[in-house]
Design an enzyme around this catalytic site. Structure first.
Site, PDB file in Angstrom:
ATOM      1  N   LEU A  94       0.878  -1.166   0.000  1.00 47.77           N
ATOM      2  CA  LEU A  94       0.000   0.000   0.000  1.00 47.77           C
ATOM      3  C   LEU A  94       0.913   1.212   0.000  1.00 47.77           C
ATOM      4  O   LEU A  94       1.814   1.302   0.835  1.00 47.77           O
ATOM      5  CB  LEU A  94      -0.906   0.001   1.231  1.00 47.77           C
ATOM      6  CG  LEU A  94      -1.993   1.070   1.269  1.00 47.77           C
ATOM      7  CD1 LEU A  94      -3.199   0.570   2.059  1.00 47.77           C
ATOM      8  CD2 LEU A  94      -1.519   2.381   1.819  1.00 47.77           C
ATOM      9  N   VAL A  96       1.232   5.666  -1.244  1.00 48.05           N
ATOM     10  CA  VAL A  96       0.652   6.913  -1.736  1.00 48.05           C
ATOM     11  C   VAL A  96       1.778   7.741  -2.334  1.00 48.05           C
ATOM     12  O   VAL A  96       2.843   7.884  -1.728  1.00 48.05           O
ATOM     13  CB  VAL A  96      -0.047   7.689  -0.592  1.00 48.05           C
ATOM     14  CG1 VAL A  96      -0.521   9.060  -1.056  1.00 48.05           C
ATOM     15  CG2 VAL A  96      -1.206   6.869  -0.034  1.00 48.05           C
ATOM     16  N   GLY A 106      -4.106   7.182   2.167  1.00 44.64           N
ATOM     17  CA  GLY A 106      -3.729   5.859   2.664  1.00 44.64           C
ATOM     18  C   GLY A 106      -4.863   5.207   3.436  1.00 44.64           C
ATOM     19  O   GLY A 106      -5.181   4.033   3.229  1.00 44.64           O
ATOM     20  N   ASP A 130       1.921  -7.281   6.448  1.00 49.20           N
ATOM     21  CA  ASP A 130       3.281  -7.321   6.990  1.00 49.20           C
ATOM     22  C   ASP A 130       3.857  -5.926   6.792  1.00 49.20           C
ATOM     23  O   ASP A 130       4.257  -5.577   5.675  1.00 49.20           O
ATOM     24  CB  ASP A 130       4.140  -8.361   6.255  1.00 49.20           C
ATOM     25  CG  ASP A 130       3.587  -9.770   6.419  1.00 49.20           C
ATOM     26  OD1 ASP A 130       3.219 -10.120   7.550  1.00 49.20           O
ATOM     27  OD2 ASP A 130       3.516 -10.503   5.420  1.00 49.20           O
ATOM     28  N   TYR A 140      -0.753   1.363  10.295  1.00 47.44           N
ATOM     29  CA  TYR A 140      -1.738   0.291  10.445  1.00 47.44           C
ATOM     30  C   TYR A 140      -2.294   0.230  11.862  1.00 47.44           C
ATOM     31  O   TYR A 140      -3.497   0.016  12.053  1.00 47.44           O
ATOM     32  CB  TYR A 140      -1.141  -1.053  10.028  1.00 47.44           C
ATOM     33  CG  TYR A 140      -0.942  -1.137   8.536  1.00 47.44           C
ATOM     34  CD1 TYR A 140      -2.030  -1.191   7.672  1.00 47.44           C
ATOM     35  CD2 TYR A 140       0.333  -1.143   7.982  1.00 47.44           C
ATOM     36  CE1 TYR A 140      -1.855  -1.255   6.298  1.00 47.44           C
ATOM     37  CE2 TYR A 140       0.509  -1.212   6.605  1.00 47.44           C
ATOM     38  CZ  TYR A 140      -0.589  -1.263   5.773  1.00 47.44           C
ATOM     39  OH  TYR A 140      -0.425  -1.321   4.414  1.00 47.44           O
TER      40      TYR A 140
END
Length: 167
Positions: A94, A96, A106, A130, A140
Site C-alpha cells: 500500500l 501513496v 492511505g 506485513d 496500520y
C-alpha cells in the site's frame, strides 16, 4: 461535486512510471511487477486515480491468504471454528505518491481494501499485513490493526472493525 479520487483495478492505460512514493521497493513494484502478479493471479492491484489529472495517486494489492488459528489474538479467535487456519485477505503493498501525502488517501485505500474483502464472494474474516517499517506499522496500528503471530510487524484487523456492510 465529484470525488477527487476514484479507485479502480490497475490496467494497461495507467501511467505507472510517474508514481513516486519515496519507498525504494514500492515504486518499481508498481512500474514493473504488478502486472505480472495480476497475470499470475497471485494478487490484485487497485489504484487511486486523481479525477482531474488521471494520475495514479496511490495503490494497494490484495490477495487471499490464510493464517494459523493458533497465531490469532484470543479476542479474534474466540468465536471462530477450530480449523487449523482461517481465511484472511492480505494487503501486500500500500503506497501513496509523495504529491498526495497528507490527504488521508492511505486510510481511504485501506477502507477500500476492507470493503472489497467484505463484498468478496470468497469468505475472509480479517485483513492481514506485513508492515515494512516502523512508520508503516504505526499507520496500520492507527487504523485498528494489532500485532499477531511470531513474525515481526505482522498485523491483523477483523473486518468487523470497519463500519460498512456487505451489499
Amino acid at each position: 461535486m465529484t470525488a477527487p479520487f476514484r479507485v479502480e483495478i490497475l490496467g494497461q492505460g495507467h501511467d505507472r512510471n510517474a508514481f513516486s512514493c519515496g519507498v525504494a521497493v514500492l515504486d518499481p513494484y508498481l512500474a514493473r511487477q504488478a502486472n505480472q502478479d495480476i497475470r499470475r493471479r497471485v494478487s490484485a492491484c487497485y489504484v487511486a486515480i486523481e479525477a482531474s489529472s488521471g494520475r495514479i495517486a496511490g495503490f494497494y494489492t490484495l490477495a487471499a491468504s490464510g493464517v494459523p488459528l493458533t497465531d490469532l489474538p484470543e479476542a479474534l479467535s474466540t468465536r471462530l471454528p477450530r480449523y487449523p487456519s482461517v481465511p484472511v485477505a492480505r494487503i501486500g503493498r500500500l503506497a501513496v505518491d509523495q504529491a498526495f501525502h497528507g490527504q488521508k488517501l492511505g486510510g481511504a485505500l485501506l477502507a477500500d481494501a476492507a470493503m472489497r474483502a467484505v463484498r468478496s464472494e470468497v469468505a475472509v474474516f480479517a485483513l492481514v499485513v506485513d508492515a515494512k517499517d516502523d512508520s508503516a506499522e504505526a499507520f496500520y496500528r492507527h487504523h485498528g490493526f494489532e500485532v499477531f503471530g511470531s513474525q515481526v510487524r505482522q498485523l491483523i484487523v477483523s473486518l468487523k472493525h470497519f463500519a460498512f456492510e456487505a451489499k
